[in-house]
Design an enzyme around this catalytic site. Sequence first.
Site, mmCIF file in Angstrom:
data_model
loop_
_atom_site.group_PDB
_atom_site.id
_atom_site.type_symbol
_atom_site.label_atom_id
_atom_site.label_comp_id
_atom_site.label_asym_id
_atom_site.label_seq_id
_atom_site.Cartn_x
_atom_site.Cartn_y
_atom_site.Cartn_z
ATOM 1 C CG HIS A 72 -2.084 -0.810 1.067
ATOM 2 N ND1 HIS A 72 -3.535 -0.743 1.525
ATOM 3 C CD2 HIS A 72 -2.352 -2.231 0.398
ATOM 4 C CE1 HIS A 72 -4.162 -1.526 1.203
ATOM 5 N NE2 HIS A 72 -3.683 -2.595 0.555
ATOM 6 C CE1 TYR A 200 -5.593 4.341 8.068
ATOM 7 C CE2 TYR A 200 -6.422 4.265 10.676
ATOM 8 C CZ TYR A 200 -5.562 3.819 9.433
ATOM 9 O OH TYR A 200 -4.414 2.847 9.673
ATOM 10 N N PRO A 292 -4.968 1.202 18.429
ATOM 11 C CG PRO A 292 -6.905 0.004 17.905
ATOM 12 C CD PRO A 292 -6.071 0.789 18.831
ATOM 13 C CE LYS A 296 3.594 4.095 13.467
ATOM 14 N NZ LYS A 296 4.305 3.546 12.301
ATOM 15 C CE1 TYR A 384 -1.517 4.379 9.201
ATOM 16 C CE2 TYR A 384 -0.416 2.973 7.641
ATOM 17 C CZ TYR A 384 -1.557 3.291 8.384
ATOM 18 O OH TYR A 384 -2.343 2.263 8.367
#
Length: 391
Positions: A72, A200, A292, A296, A384
């Site tokens: 991704h 998200y 979450p 991580k 990220y």
Amino acid sequence: MRVQVAIIGAGPSGLLLGALLHKAGVDAVIVEQRSADYVLGRIRAGVLEKVTVDLLQEAGVADRLLAEGLVHDGIELSFGGARHRIDFEALTGKHVTVYGQTEVTRDLMHAREAACLQTIYEAADVAPHGFDGTHPTVTYRKDGVAHTIACDFIAGCDGYHGISRASVPPASLKTYERIYPFGWLGVLSDTPPVSPELIYSNHERGFALCSMRSMTRSRYYVQCSLDDKVEAWSDDAFWDELRRRLDRAAAETLVTGPSIEKSIAPLGSFVAEPMRFGRLLLAGDAAHRVPPTGAKGLNLATADVGYLARALAEHYAERSDAGLDTYSQRCLRRIWRAERFSWWFTGLMHRFPETGEFGRKMQAAELDYLVNSTAASTALAENYVGLPLEG
Ligand code: FAD
Ligand code: PHB
């Protein structure tokens, strides 16, 4: 029984440590309180940073991950009825890999079995002893019979509720904790993902996340109340709630189906310092937890294990304790950075009833800044995709 390293816990931390130590010629045994099937039945993380992929490769267990994992290059943030892409590849030159924790665990278990390495499952009353001296032991009962493992080091890889951290005298430990006033209700289903990348979503009704395990298996989450009960959420109620929290295009394309797993996870931040107590070393969730949102938890666990495996290998091969002496400090720097990122991203994306309308306006302004500032988008992307293991 006598081994160099006794590992408590056969989650991803314990299994990866076992695999890396085996590569380094250090002998270890793993003691786990549950059955292998129980461990595989827990559906958890899905996003792997490069550091995790590299360590799995180093351990020789990445063939299926490299063949089946989904690369991704970005994620999408959904708010105000529209989606905005954060392009990791353009902003950082890096990507993440979507491959479930269950599959990582399965691959590690198979490799362990193939190499005839010992894992003691369904061990009762596991306990570490004598780690402040030179002759530590781990005791447990199996089928009613008491056993003792003599070892040089004990690795506490037994998760947040484990016995390792709980065995350390409280005066030797400082803990930091934040409990969030909500949880995540997660559903796994054999349906194609709504979009090729993770979404998200910050929504009036609460946070939602669209994730996946493959092009035919999806993982979705909605923010829920801590009082919610899984049994009270029918599949239809879940899909309706998720749809309401997505932009119109996503809501219209969402393919629904029967859930194959449904669970509620509470959200918390937690760190225990230090991570070494004489000959007991904590790794993964045994020492820390993150909400979450930043994906991580698993990646921090594998990074700890990367440092720990190197430190133990150095101890045996080079008779140097430099790695063991700096273990805590090296891990904790990375852990606090991930704690900060996970705390910030959680605060930005969830609905906090106590912050009211002002809080909602602050989130909207920060999201607007985030997607319109290259510096802010880059900071999100860098955090990220994660840091390399230093040293
Ligand atoms: P664990 O996976 O907890 O493994 C510890 C092992 O030790 C377990 O097998 C346990 O049975 C065993 N054990 C416990 N006590 C004892 C004992 N006394 N004796 C012997 N064995 C013992 N991270 C993400 O990045 N994304 C997510 O979506 C996500 N969702 C999560 C949902 C939940 C409900 C939880 C709890 C965690 C989630 N995480 C997520 C975090 C991520 O899954 C963890 O960071 C990761 O599992 C850590 O691995 P670990 O091996 O350190 O600990
Ligand atoms: C998941 O796929 O389970 C997942 C993905 C990203 C997260 C959390 C969970 O931030």
